[in-house]
Motif scaffolding. Structure first.
Motif, PDB file in Angstrom:
ATOM      1  N   ARG A  73       0.825  -1.201   0.000  1.00  0.00           N
ATOM      2  CA  ARG A  73       0.000   0.000   0.000  1.00  0.00           C
ATOM      3  C   ARG A  73       0.871   1.267   0.000  1.00  0.00           C
ATOM      4  O   ARG A  73       0.385   2.358   0.288  1.00  0.00           O
ATOM      5  CB  ARG A  73      -0.933   0.008   1.216  1.00  0.00           C
ATOM      6  N   ASN A 127      -4.358  -7.069  -4.923  1.00  0.00           N
ATOM      7  CA  ASN A 127      -4.510  -7.134  -6.375  1.00  0.00           C
ATOM      8  C   ASN A 127      -5.968  -7.085  -6.812  1.00  0.00           C
ATOM      9  O   ASN A 127      -6.289  -6.574  -7.891  1.00  0.00           O
ATOM     10  CB  ASN A 127      -3.853  -8.399  -6.929  1.00  0.00           C
ATOM     11  N   LYS A 144      -9.180  -2.702  -5.327  1.00  0.00           N
ATOM     12  CA  LYS A 144      -8.537  -1.429  -5.645  1.00  0.00           C
ATOM     13  C   LYS A 144      -9.515  -0.260  -5.743  1.00  0.00           C
ATOM     14  O   LYS A 144      -9.127   0.896  -5.573  1.00  0.00           O
ATOM     15  CB  LYS A 144      -7.774  -1.552  -6.970  1.00  0.00           C
ATOM     16  N   ILE A 162      -9.767   2.454  -2.916  1.00  0.00           N
ATOM     17  CA  ILE A 162      -8.601   3.255  -2.536  1.00  0.00           C
ATOM     18  C   ILE A 162      -8.833   4.713  -2.921  1.00  0.00           C
ATOM     19  O   ILE A 162      -9.158   5.009  -4.071  1.00  0.00           O
ATOM     20  CB  ILE A 162      -7.325   2.723  -3.214  1.00  0.00           C
TER      21      ILE A 162
END
Length: 213
Positions: free
Chosen positions: A33, A163, A166, A169
């Motif tokens: 991260r 992976n 996402k 984020i």
């Protein structure tokens, strides 16, 4: 904002293995991260045939080691208890100031729960914990191999999660920083306090957490 929650597999470890195991897991999450410019550094575990990567940031290493020290102290005072550490990433939202406060709200967008079951040896063996392989090499070797395999499973779980997940984020706040804002929570003197603290964190997020096992 949704808060993604990852519950990692419980690891059964002995007290002298705690530091290496937690360093491996926490640094692996932080590396995956990481933001901006990092200086990756490979670290070989001394107790297990595993290599992980650190960000190469002194402040991150200091904070992780500080929290691990606190956790080990908690384990010593609360033997025979399963325990949990939470690594949380968050955004800071400055709410409108009032005459009595200037409230800053944390919006948690990702939380990692590290679950440990620390096995305590009988007191008669406490001074010989590192010599146990001499007393029963077959049993100790099998136990160590099982811990290593479980730790590898946890690392693969981390990689799969980062992976696959996402979309939650947030935008990168500053490309000059190494990591998103984060904190590491360990159990307090009361298990209830830890639970209430986690509940408060979840209530501070907008939206409901998603669970991945």
């Amino acid at each position: 904002m949704n808060c993604e929650v990852c519950q990692l597999k419980e690891l059964e470890v002995e007290s002298f293995e705690i530091r290496e195991v937690l360093r491996c897991i926490l640094h692996t999450i932080m590396f995956h991260r990481a933001l901006g410019l990092v200086r990756p550094r490979d670290v070989d575990l001394q107790l297990f045939d595993i290599t992980y990567v650190q960000c190469g940031d002194v402040e991150i290493e200091r904070k992780i080691d500080e929290k691990i020290d606190q956790f080990i102290s908690w384990v010593e005072k609360h033997p025979h208890k399963k325990s949990q550490i939470c690594l949380s990433f968050y955004e800071v939202k400055n709410n409108k100031a009032t005459w009595f406060s200037n409230k800053v709200e944390r919006l948690y967008w990702e939380q990692w729960y590290i679950n440990l079951n620390v096995v305590q040896r009988p007191k008669s063996q406490s001074m010989k914990s590192h010599l146990s392989k001499v007393l029963d090499p077959g049993e100790e070797s099998a136990r160590r191999a099982a811990v290593e395999a479980s730790l590898r499973d946890v690392l693969f779980h981390i990689i799969r999660f980062v992976n696959e997940k996402k979309d939650h984020i947030p935008p990168i706040p500053n490309r000059e920083v190494i990591s998103f804002s984060y904190d590491i929570t360990i159990p307090s003197s009361s298990d209830n306090t830890f639970g209430m603290d986690m509940l408060k964190r979840m209530l501070q997020t907008s939206g409901h957490p998603s669970m991945i096992s």
